[in-house]
Design an enzyme around this catalytic site. Structure first.
Site, PDB file in Angstrom:
ATOM      1  N   ASP A   1       0.885  -1.159   0.000  1.00  0.00           N
ATOM      2  CA  ASP A   1       0.000   0.000   0.000  1.00  0.00           C
ATOM      3  C   ASP A   1       0.928   1.216   0.000  1.00  0.00           C
ATOM      4  OD1 ASP A   1      -1.707   2.067   0.496  1.00  0.00           O
ATOM      5  OD2 ASP A   1      -2.475   1.301   2.401  1.00  0.00           O
TER       6      ASP A   1
ATOM      7  N   LYS B   1       3.172  11.105  -3.434  1.00  0.00           N
ATOM      8  CA  LYS B   1       2.169  10.439  -4.268  1.00  0.00           C
ATOM      9  C   LYS B   1       1.322  11.451  -5.042  1.00  0.00           C
ATOM     10  CE  LYS B   1      -1.491   6.963  -3.613  1.00  0.00           C
ATOM     11  NZ  LYS B   1      -2.105   6.124  -2.555  1.00  0.00           N
TER      12      LYS B   1
ATOM     13  N   GLU C   1      -7.154   0.670  -4.806  1.00  0.00           N
ATOM     14  CA  GLU C   1      -7.200   0.598  -3.341  1.00  0.00           C
ATOM     15  C   GLU C   1      -8.547   0.097  -2.813  1.00  0.00           C
ATOM     16  OE1 GLU C   1      -5.897   4.506  -2.299  1.00  0.00           O
ATOM     17  OE2 GLU C   1      -3.846   4.101  -2.926  1.00  0.00           O
TER      18      GLU C   1
ATOM     19  N   ASP D   1     -12.941   5.707   2.609  1.00  0.00           N
ATOM     20  CA  ASP D   1     -11.518   5.747   2.944  1.00  0.00           C
ATOM     21  C   ASP D   1     -11.151   7.153   3.433  1.00  0.00           C
ATOM     22  OD1 ASP D   1      -8.764   5.804   3.026  1.00  0.00           O
ATOM     23  OD2 ASP D   1      -8.462   4.897   1.068  1.00  0.00           O
TER      24      ASP D   1
END
Lengths: 625, 107
Positions: free
Chosen positions: A25, A87, A184, A206
């Site tokens: 992850d 990211k 994800e 999330d």
């Protein structure tokens, strides 16, 4: 002796041939690595027993690199060289990053992807991510006692080709073999075993440290399809800390704070927030460097009241995602909670109230994505019997190319399961055309200009033929990671050209949802625009053909006739250029085309007769010869 | 003749089986492969394999392939942790020598 794991029946490996595979992850704030041991997915810890690796990389002038907690600790003292949240820059150009002014990094605008100037030189986000992956890969190899055959790396569902490719490049740079990139939310659903569950719609909520994503997944025949995604790229647990921080400052009636005190109080705020997960109230005390003090009790009720607006800020995108998916709340079969912030009771309650069901929370929300990725990696590495599951993903936006008149021709519609390959035949538009430009597009809109251009390439060396005779086969292929390659081949000559799409810059999640939404809201405009452009293309073709015929066979026409045809052409050209105000302008052009057709009917008839006569004349010669 | 599990190994097997949701026990065996001649097999058993020797140790059912029993008779399966790695270990009294990594052996 070596330590063994229990294998699935019949799946024991030969010595030294363990198919060690991990799930990673690669998060904005923290990253994790997990694997499947004796049939059970577990997160691998570092030497200090910590499972999270802060996604922070610090570069030193002497070439040393720190990753994780050490780098995180230096963020304040060495802001230019301790890179966090990289990211967000993956596969993005400088123009794509909207809050550039508030970031401490020294950005370098580079073609394709933004770069960062550090003490160790200019680094691309791919290189920074690779440093994080290297640490995780080393951790896994130490823990598993062998070399990895590969990794499944998770990416947000809204990541486009550029961002996915950048992630793959980072893995390659870190020496990792990417078995697959996995969305994800899909990974979280796998971790909960939903892929073995009955078919239905699932929501994945999330809420991480700094980002919020909601995804609506549909499971059918073992395939997860992303129906809709939405979110807020600037909303997360940090905002909750901030609210508590403000409360502390208010309680202590503190004067403007030094940087050190501010960090101290932020830490206090976070501790208080975390304590309220387990307790109904928490005592907060602090002594500042100035000697000022505070001592107060924060109750869960107060906390809920001060953060209520943040909680509802997550529900608005959730509602939108459901609407985009065309679903009602009661059609959602299960809700998966991901991200450390979903531990907050107020979030769980709000989500339960919204979906009218208890969300799934029994797996650690920080680890659930990595665990799902590890389970997928285990399958892909061949450690499970084949019939277990073969999980597929879908492409989020349609892929196609631009045709004459600036129209989009969709070759692979959105939500097609990947890997996939589709081919379609196209032809030339003009007589003697020897080259064709292929513009690869991503998006749902009818006009190419409203879609995103991924790449452009040219097919040259098409043998000259009359318009429409060439057969050009364009193949779109999307691999298991969602990456696209496009090739074009002229069938008679075999000339070929192709492109691997490593698009130059990326799209944000906001943008992708906007593009999807635009497609719905503009459906009518688009239909009209398509109709208009089609008529314009037809008109251009007709005018070109008429002119060619007139140049060849002007002798067949009287001056008057030529004038009439010219007038019709001029009228049609005027219509084509004319203002596009009238909603039915395409019908006007259609009438213009009909008028020109009518004006040239007699001429066409004469040309036909003449050709027939010529052909017959030839026939005669042959017969008598 | 017997093959046993240490208590720690049995605890791990029990919890793996519970979390896996299926399986009646574990199955041990050897096969001729690897750099020193033989290697262990350690797998879950979804149903009782026909003809296997069956042992019970700390509540765990252990199946052993009949042809393999001679090679691993008297073995205790242990669970060990070595730095970051953890897993099962065969304490096999029959082993004469094994390869450097210990993944294969001969008797």
């Amino acid at each position: 002796m070596a330590l063994l794991q229990i294998a699935e029946p019949g799946m024991s490996t030969a010595p030294h041939q363990h198919r060690l595979a991990v799930g990673i992850d690669l998060g904005t704030t923290n990253s994790l690595v997990a694997t499947v041991r004796s049939g059970l997915a577990v997160v691998l810890d570092d030497e200090a027993g910590r499972s999270l690796l802060p996604s922070v990389v610090r570069y030193h002038a002497n070439g040393d690199v720190n990753v994780g907690y050490a780098a995180q600790a230096a963020q304040n003292s060495d802001p230019h060289n301790a890179i966090a949240s990289v990211k967000r820059f993956m596969g993005r150009g400088l123009a794509d990053i909207d809050d550039i002014a508030s970031l401490p990094y020294r950005f370098v605008d580079a073609p394709g992807m933004v770069q960062l100037r550090t003490a160790a030189g200019v680094k691309s986000p791919v290189e920074v991510s690779a440093e994080i992956l290297k640490v995780l890969s080393r951790r896994a190899e130490t823990a598993l006692g062998g070399e990895l055959v590969g990794a499944v790396i998770t990416v947000p569902a809204y990541f486009d080709d550029a961002q996915r490719q950048a992630t793959k490049d980072a893995a390659q740079l870190a020496g990792l073999n990417v078995l697959r990139l996995l969305n994800e939310p899909t990974a979280a659903a796998i971790a909960y075993g939903l892929d073995n569950a009955s078919e239905g719609v699932y929501a994945v909520y999330d809420l991480g440290g700094g980002t919020f994503d909601i995804s609506i997944l549909k499971l059918s025949k073992g395939v997860f399809e992303v129906l809709a995604t939405n979110g807020d790229s600037a909303l997360g647990g940090d905002d909750f800390d901030q609210r508590v921080f403000c409360w502390i400052v208010e309680q202590g009636r503190f004067q403007p704070l030094s940087a050190g005190d501010m960090r101290l109080l932020l830490t206090k705020a976070r501790d208080a927030k975390e304590a309220l997960t387990e307790h109904t109230e928490v005592r907060v005390t602090a002594v500042l460097s100035t000697g000022e003090m505070m001592d107060a009790t924060l109750t869960q009720a107060d906390f809920n009241a001060m953060t209520a607006s943040l909680v509802s800020k997550t529900l608005a995108p959730t509602r939108k995602a459901l609407r985009d998916a065309g679903l009602a709340v009661d059609e959602v079969k299960g809700v998966v909670m991901v991200g450390g912030s979903t531990r907050m009771p107020c979030i769980r309650q709000a989500v339960a109230d919204f979906f009218r069901q208890t969300p799934l929370t029994n797996l650690d929300p920080d680890k659930v994505v990595a665990l799902g990725a590890a389970m997928q990696a285990d399958v892909l590495a061949g450690n499970r019997a084949g019939d277990d599951w073969l999980l597929l993903d879908v492409i989020p936006l349609s892929l196609g190319l631009e045709t004459m008149g600036g129209l989009t021709e969709k070759v692979i519609p959105r939500n097609t399961t990947i890997p996939t390959a589709r081919a379609q035949e196209f032809t030339t538009f003009k007589d003697g055309q020897t080259a064709m430009s292929v513009q690869v597009l991503q998006g749902e809109r009818e006009l190419a200009s409203d879609c995103r251009s991924l790449a452009r390439f040219e097919l040259r060396g098409i043998p000259p033929m009359v318009a429409g005779a060439a057969r050009i086969r364009v193949t779109f292929q999307v691999d298991a990671d969602g990456l696209l390659s496009v090739s074009a081949r002229e069938q008679s000559s075999g000339v070929e050209a192709s492109v691997q799409v490593k698009p130059s810059y990326g799209l944000g999640d906001d943008e992708i949802t906007r593009m999807l939404k635009d497609a719905f809201t503009h459906a009518k405009d688009d239909m009209y625009a398509r109709a208009l452009n089609e008529q314009i293309v037809d008109a251009q073709g007709l005018i070109a053909a008429t002119r060619a015929a007139m140049a060849e066979d002007a002798a067949l026409l009287s001056a008057d006739e030529i004038a009439t045809i010219e007038a019709s052409i001029a009228a049609l050209e005027k219509l084509m250029a004319g203002p596009d105000v009238e909603a039915n302008h395409h019908l006007a052009i259609k009438r213009g085309i009909e008028a020109l057709n009518a004006a040239t009917t007699e001429f066409a008839q004469r040309r036909m007769d003449q050709n027939v006569r010529r052909a017959m004349a030839g026939q005669k010669l042959e017969t008598f010869g | 003749m017997a093959v046993t599990l240490s208590e720690r190994a049995a605890q791990h097997v029990t919890s793996y089986l519970a979390k896996r949701g299926k399986g009646v026990g574990i199955r041990l065996g050897v096969r001729t492969t690897g750099c020193s001649g033989m290697a262990y097999k350690l797998e879950f058993a979804d149903e009782a394999p026909e003809g296997d020797e069956v042992f019970t140790s700390h509540g765990v059912t252990v199946f052993v392939e009949p042809k393999s029993l001679d090679y691993i008779d008297g073995t205790e399966l242990d669970y060990a942790r070595e730095v970051l790695n953890e897993g099962f270990k065969f304490n096999n009294p029959n082993v004469k020598n094994e390869c450097g990594c210990g993944e294969s052996f001969n008797v």
